[in-house]
Design a protein around this motif. Structure first.
Motif, PDB file in Angstrom:
ATOM      1  N   GLY A   1      37.015  44.498  59.269  1.00  0.00           N
ATOM      2  CA  GLY A   1      37.537  44.883  57.972  1.00  0.00           C
ATOM      3  C   GLY A   1      38.813  45.685  58.143  1.00  0.00           C
ATOM      4  N   SER A   2      39.383  46.125  57.028  1.00  0.00           N
ATOM      5  CA  SER A   2      40.659  46.826  57.075  1.00  0.00           C
ATOM      6  C   SER A   2      40.801  47.743  55.871  1.00  0.00           C
ATOM      7  CB  SER A   2      41.806  45.810  57.098  1.00  0.00           C
ATOM      8  OG  SER A   2      43.071  46.443  57.028  1.00  0.00           O
ATOM      9  N   ASP A   3      41.659  48.760  56.027  1.00  0.00           N
ATOM     10  CA  ASP A   3      41.954  49.670  54.923  1.00  0.00           C
ATOM     11  C   ASP A   3      42.660  48.974  53.769  1.00  0.00           C
ATOM     12  OD1 ASP A   3      40.853  51.775  56.326  1.00  0.00           O
ATOM     13  OD2 ASP A   3      42.756  52.479  57.130  1.00  0.00           O
ATOM     14  N   CYS A   4      43.193  47.794  54.011  1.00  0.00           N
ATOM     15  CA  CYS A   4      43.895  47.069  52.946  1.00  0.00           C
ATOM     16  C   CYS A   4      42.945  46.219  52.108  1.00  0.00           C
ATOM     17  CB  CYS A   4      45.003  46.197  53.528  1.00  0.00           C
ATOM     18  SG  CYS A   4      44.429  44.903  54.651  1.00  0.00           S
ATOM     19  N   GLY A   5      41.636  46.297  52.375  1.00  0.00           N
ATOM     20  CA  GLY A   5      40.664  45.562  51.576  1.00  0.00           C
ATOM     21  C   GLY A   5      40.483  44.122  51.992  1.00  0.00           C
ATOM     22  N   ARG A   6      40.909  43.775  53.213  1.00  0.00           N
ATOM     23  CA  ARG A   6      40.817  42.388  53.669  1.00  0.00           C
ATOM     24  C   ARG A   6      39.914  42.268  54.897  1.00  0.00           C
ATOM     25  NH1 ARG A   6      46.919  42.515  52.930  1.00  0.00           N
ATOM     26  NH2 ARG A   6      47.381  41.237  51.114  1.00  0.00           N
ATOM     27  N   ILE A   7      39.445  41.047  55.122  1.00  0.00           N
ATOM     28  CA  ILE A   7      38.768  40.669  56.358  1.00  0.00           C
ATOM     29  C   ILE A   7      39.778  39.959  57.245  1.00  0.00           C
ATOM     30  CG2 ILE A   7      36.983  39.200  57.384  1.00  0.00           C
ATOM     31  CD1 ILE A   7      35.411  39.515  54.747  1.00  0.00           C
ATOM     32  N   PHE A   8      39.818  40.351  58.526  1.00  0.00           N
ATOM     33  CA  PHE A   8      40.707  39.732  59.502  1.00  0.00           C
ATOM     34  C   PHE A   8      39.863  38.972  60.533  1.00  0.00           C
ATOM     35  CE2 PHE A   8      43.426  42.681  57.502  1.00  0.00           C
ATOM     36  CZ  PHE A   8      44.749  42.377  57.812  1.00  0.00           C
ATOM     37  N   ILE A   9      40.283  37.763  60.858  1.00  0.00           N
ATOM     38  CA  ILE A   9      39.582  36.940  61.854  1.00  0.00           C
ATOM     39  C   ILE A   9      40.594  36.460  62.891  1.00  0.00           C
ATOM     40  CG2 ILE A   9      38.100  34.940  62.272  1.00  0.00           C
ATOM     41  CD1 ILE A   9      37.225  35.043  59.374  1.00  0.00           C
ATOM     42  N   TRP A  10      40.270  36.700  64.172  1.00  0.00           N
ATOM     43  CA  TRP A  10      41.136  36.295  65.276  1.00  0.00           C
ATOM     44  C   TRP A  10      40.394  35.346  66.205  1.00  0.00           C
ATOM     45  CZ3 TRP A  10      40.299  41.347  63.781  1.00  0.00           C
ATOM     46  CH2 TRP A  10      41.393  42.115  63.367  1.00  0.00           C
ATOM     47  N   LYS A  11      41.135  34.527  66.940  1.00  0.00           N
ATOM     48  CA  LYS A  11      40.551  33.792  68.056  1.00  0.00           C
ATOM     49  C   LYS A  11      40.312  34.773  69.198  1.00  0.00           C
ATOM     50  CE  LYS A  11      42.641  29.247  67.265  1.00  0.00           C
ATOM     51  NZ  LYS A  11      43.533  28.197  67.857  1.00  0.00           N
ATOM     52  N   LYS A  12      39.125  34.709  69.781  1.00  0.00           N
ATOM     53  CA  LYS A  12      38.791  35.677  70.819  1.00  0.00           C
ATOM     54  C   LYS A  12      39.651  35.486  72.071  1.00  0.00           C
ATOM     55  CE  LYS A  12      35.290  35.193  73.566  1.00  0.00           C
ATOM     56  NZ  LYS A  12      33.916  35.040  74.102  1.00  0.00           N
ATOM     57  N   LYS A  13      39.843  34.260  72.489  1.00  0.00           N
ATOM     58  CA  LYS A  13      40.527  34.021  73.764  1.00  0.00           C
ATOM     59  C   LYS A  13      41.998  34.407  73.722  1.00  0.00           C
ATOM     60  CE  LYS A  13      37.624  30.425  75.824  1.00  0.00           C
ATOM     61  NZ  LYS A  13      37.583  29.038  76.352  1.00  0.00           N
ATOM     62  N   SER A  14      42.663  34.072  72.638  1.00  0.00           N
ATOM     63  CA  SER A  14      44.112  34.277  72.575  1.00  0.00           C
ATOM     64  C   SER A  14      44.520  35.513  71.798  1.00  0.00           C
ATOM     65  CB  SER A  14      44.778  33.057  71.945  1.00  0.00           C
ATOM     66  OG  SER A  14      44.392  32.915  70.582  1.00  0.00           O
ATOM     67  N   GLY A  15      43.619  36.041  70.965  1.00  0.00           N
ATOM     68  CA  GLY A  15      43.970  37.158  70.091  1.00  0.00           C
ATOM     69  C   GLY A  15      44.766  36.729  68.868  1.00  0.00           C
ATOM     70  N   GLN A  16      44.897  35.422  68.660  1.00  0.00           N
ATOM     71  CA  GLN A  16      45.690  34.919  67.532  1.00  0.00           C
ATOM     72  C   GLN A  16      44.964  35.163  66.206  1.00  0.00           C
ATOM     73  OE1 GLN A  16      46.258  30.681  67.558  1.00  0.00           O
ATOM     74  NE2 GLN A  16      47.336  30.648  65.591  1.00  0.00           N
TER      75      GLN A  16
END
Length: 478
Positions: A348-363
């Protein structure tokens, strides 16, 4: 799943070159599903911020806990409430989990009042709750020993780590987390915010809080007769550029099925460590203050870090993967893995959003609007590509991959940071203060009727502080 990859995989499955299980895992971890995540429904019943969401082992029940001191068991697929009851806590519930192999009748909780409580769902539909132990200050997190219906651990802002066995109801005080030696004069304990157990080796667990280190312990080194000091970690984890940085702390930890350790820092980034990235039982002493240009500065975060340049050179080849773009400053946020083989990282984030990244690359591949203010909790379903999220708003949001069109990243991911005077969850060094009651949204008269009618009658608890008044009735919907 990419169509160019899906067809060969389907053919390989049909001719026996790819097992049905591996085919399902590849399909389940498809980026296409992540890009099609969409809000399925809002679960609404709590009357305060929802600080805890957790699926049971089968994944058909979601348990939630809130500032209103209530616990609710949801049939998340239909949105129906199966059971709700007052937790017995006198302040914000921070964590609630269903013990595995308990027929979903055993729930453990911890809260801002420092209490660790056990709730037992009885056959007659009533709920019996009791206090097992208490931390001196807030107790933010607990961790269940994988597969055990009896054993779990808690940590608190008093630095204490406790182990519980529900067969006896006994709490064992394992140790109080101490800072590194050169800080003993002004930092008596590490105020703990997070604890996680290695699913591949339940003897190992990690804790973290008000300094830069995630500490790994081995319960096998504990002497149950108390004859030895168990407070020495077997390993420390920290990004090289944060060693010696006394402005950061850790709010979230998670282990993957591959024994990777995910660490979320406040006012900094998220890092992924493999076992070979540990600093050992004695972390290096920072030498001289330096201004290190970390990845954090790229998105507007910067700290005056103290670091050993030689240590950085030595660790060049084992630098942890970094995940950036979110903001973690205002509250105690968790972090989690997502996908059948932990292929993704979510926060989660202070901006009210959910963030999802690829684990291997961090993208960064997905950003979703999930709260008007702050998203604190992200829980992954144990078997499918489903997420549950909660934050400052009083509901829980369920996300499933049902969108017809694939989402794209926003062109400008702006940080909408909201500051609330009543949020005190990340007060490093602070304990529970009774004077904070005026700023906490909960009601002693929590609704215990389990119907979906909003006009449920309320049952009064005459004295929340009475140890004998630990029984709260509830009714199971058929």
């Amino acid at each position: 799943m990419n169509k160019r990859k899906a067809l060969p995989d389907l053919c390989n499955r049909e001719v026996g070159h790819l097992s049905p299980r591996n085919f399902a895992l590849r399909l389940g971890s498809s980026e296409d599903l992540v890009l099609r995540l969409q809000l399925l429904r809002n679960l609404q019943k709590h009357r305060g911020c929802v600080n805890a969401v957790s699926f049971n082992a089968d994944g058909d029940i979601l348990v939630s806990g809130s500032d209103d001191c209530g616990i609710i068991l949801w049939d998340w697929e239909t949105g129906r409430i199966r059971l709700s009851f007052h937790s017995g806590h006198s302040n914000n519930v921070f964590q609630a989990k269903i013990m595995p192999h308990s027929d979903d009748r055993t729930i453990v909780t911890c809260a801002a009042d420092g209490q660790v409580r056990h709730a037992q769902l009885l056959e007659n539909g009533r709920v019996e709750t009791k206090c097992l132990a208490k931390h001196q200050g807030r107790a933010h997190k607990l961790a269940i020993e994988p597969g055990s219906p009896h054993i779990f651990y808690t940590c608190g802002e008093d630095g204490l780590v406790q182990r519980f066995d529900l067969r006896t109801g006994a709490a064992t005080e394992l140790f109080t987390c101490q800072p590194i030696k050169d800080r003993w004069s002004y930092m008596p304990v590490i105020h703990l915010n997070a604890i996680a157990i290695d699913p591949r080796n339940p003897n190992l667990f990690a804790v973290a809080g008000s300094d830069e280190y995630a500490r790994l312990y081995d319960i096998r080194k504990y002497k149950w007769d108390g004859s030895t000091d168990f407070g020495q970690p077997t390993n420390f984890f920290c990004p090289p550029h944060l060693i010696g940085d006394q402005q950061v702390g850790i709010t979230g930890l998670a282990f993957s099925e591959l024994r990777e350790l995910l660490v979320s820092y406040n006012d900094e980034l998220i890092y992924l460590f493999t076992q070979d990235m540990g600093l050992g039982p004695n972390p290096p002493d920072p030498v001289s203050p330096k201004s290190m240009n970390s990845d954090a500065s790229e998105i507007g975060f910067s700290h005056g870090s103290v670091s050993s340049q030689s240590k950085m050179d030595a660790d060049e080849k084992v630098t942890p993967q970094v995940f950036k773009g979110h903001r973690n400053c205002e509250t105690v946020k968790g972090v989690n893995f997502f996908g059948p083989k932990c292929e993704y990282v979510v926060s989660g984030s202070d901006c009210g959003r959910i963030f999802i990244w690829k684990k291997k690359s961090g993208q960064l591949i997905r950003v979703m609007e999930a709260d008007k203010y702050v998203v604190n909790c992200i829980e992954s379903h144990p078997h499918t590509m489903v997420l549950a999220s909660s934050g400052i708003e009083h509901d829980i949001k369920i996300w499933t991959p049902k969108a017809l069109e694939k989402a794209t990243l926003p062109k400008n991911i702006e940080q909408r940071v909201h500051v609330f005077d009543h949020i005190h969850w990340f007060t490093i060094g602070g304990g529970y203060d009774d004077d904070d009651d005026d700023n906490i949204m909960f009601d002693d008269d929590y609704e215990v009727d389990m119907s979906d009618n909003d006009d449920d009658e309320e049952e009064e608890d005459d004295d929340d502080d009475d140890d004998n008044d630990d029984n709260y009735s509830g009714y199971i919907n058929d």
